[in-house]
Design a protein around this motif. Structure first.
Motif, short mmCIF file in Angstrom:
data_model
loop_
_atom_site.label_atom_id
_atom_site.label_comp_id
_atom_site.label_asym_id
_atom_site.label_seq_id
_atom_site.Cartn_x
_atom_site.Cartn_y
_atom_site.Cartn_z
N TYR A 136 33.92 21.42 -18.43
CA TYR A 136 33.60 21.69 -17.02
C TYR A 136 33.22 23.15 -16.82
CZ TYR A 136 33.48 21.64 -12.01
OH TYR A 136 33.03 21.75 -10.72
N GLU A 185 25.38 16.30 -13.57
CA GLU A 185 25.93 15.86 -12.28
C GLU A 185 27.05 14.85 -12.52
OE1 GLU A 185 22.96 14.32 -9.57
OE2 GLU A 185 21.74 16.11 -9.84
N GLU A 186 26.80 13.90 -13.43
CA GLU A 186 27.83 12.90 -13.75
C GLU A 186 29.06 13.57 -14.35
OE1 GLU A 186 26.27 9.85 -16.31
OE2 GLU A 186 24.66 9.35 -14.89
N ARG A 207 30.03 16.63 -13.86
CA ARG A 207 30.69 17.38 -12.79
C ARG A 207 31.56 16.44 -11.96
NH1 ARG A 207 26.99 20.61 -8.69
NH2 ARG A 207 26.26 18.50 -8.32
N ASP A 208 31.04 15.26 -11.65
CA ASP A 208 31.81 14.29 -10.88
C ASP A 208 33.01 13.78 -11.69
OD1 ASP A 208 30.03 14.56 -8.80
OD2 ASP A 208 28.92 12.72 -9.28
N ASP A 209 32.77 13.43 -12.96
CA ASP A 209 33.83 12.90 -13.82
C ASP A 209 34.95 13.91 -14.04
OD1 ASP A 209 32.21 10.67 -14.11
OD2 ASP A 209 31.66 11.10 -16.20
N SER A 220 35.75 16.65 -12.15
CA SER A 220 36.07 17.48 -10.98
C SER A 220 37.55 17.90 -10.96
CB SER A 220 35.70 16.77 -9.69
OG SER A 220 36.45 15.58 -9.56
#
Length: 166
Positions: free
Chosen positions: A92, A143-144, A146-148, A150
């Motif tokens: 991350y 993006e995925e 970042r979402d996964d 977070s």
């Protein structure tokens, strides 16, 4: 976070990083600064592409290093949850942040477009199609991620600090 979730997240994160690496590496291997700037590229184009290539090289290195760490963790007979979480934290803070906050600011994310179905990445200078395509393509992967991941933005370190105080 339960260890089964961390292991599954480690596996999916590794696969996503592999996908990003598979796109960035050939681009960097196939394009030189002179090819990107072309004959009519002025000083602005040269500065833009120097920055873009530098940012993509850093992103590639961060992604390869963390991808290898994830692979080592997954090859062990017993999955180490603490090590897995540390490496996911690195993914991350090194990879995702390197993509969304590039040092040379050749592109940026415009959040106003994130929910419209349009590309949220805006370039400082109009790049050639191949450069544009690679950045937009990997943007979906990061993006995925970042979402996964977070949870690892701030909650992970907060939890670690609280455990240390007990």
């Amino acid at each position: 976070m339960p260890s089964t979730n961390v292991k599954a997240l480690t596996e999916t994160t590794r696969e996503k990083l592999k996908g990003a690496i598979a796109q960035v590496e050939p681009f960097l291997n196939n394009y030189a600064l002179s090819q990107l700037t072309g004959e009519d590229g002025g000083e602005g184009a040269e500065l833009f592409y120097k920055g873009l290539l530098s940012d993509l090289r850093h992103l590639l290195v961060y992604s390869e290093v963390t991808n290898e760490k994830l692979g080592v963790l997954l090859r062990r007979p017993n999955f180490d949850t603490d090590s897995g979480e540390r490496v996911l934290y690195e993914v991350y803070h090194h990879c995702v942040n390197a993509f969304f906050y590039p040092k040379n600011e050749c592109y940026s994310e415009d959040g106003r477009y994130a929910y419209t179905g349009q590309d949220a990445i805006r370039f400082r200078y109009k790049p050639i199609r191949e450069a544009r395509n690679v950045v937009l393509s990997i943007s979906k992967i990061y993006e995925e991620l970042r979402d996964d991941l977070s949870y690892y933005e701030s909650d992970y370190m907060t939890q670690r600090r609280m455990q240390g105080q007990k």
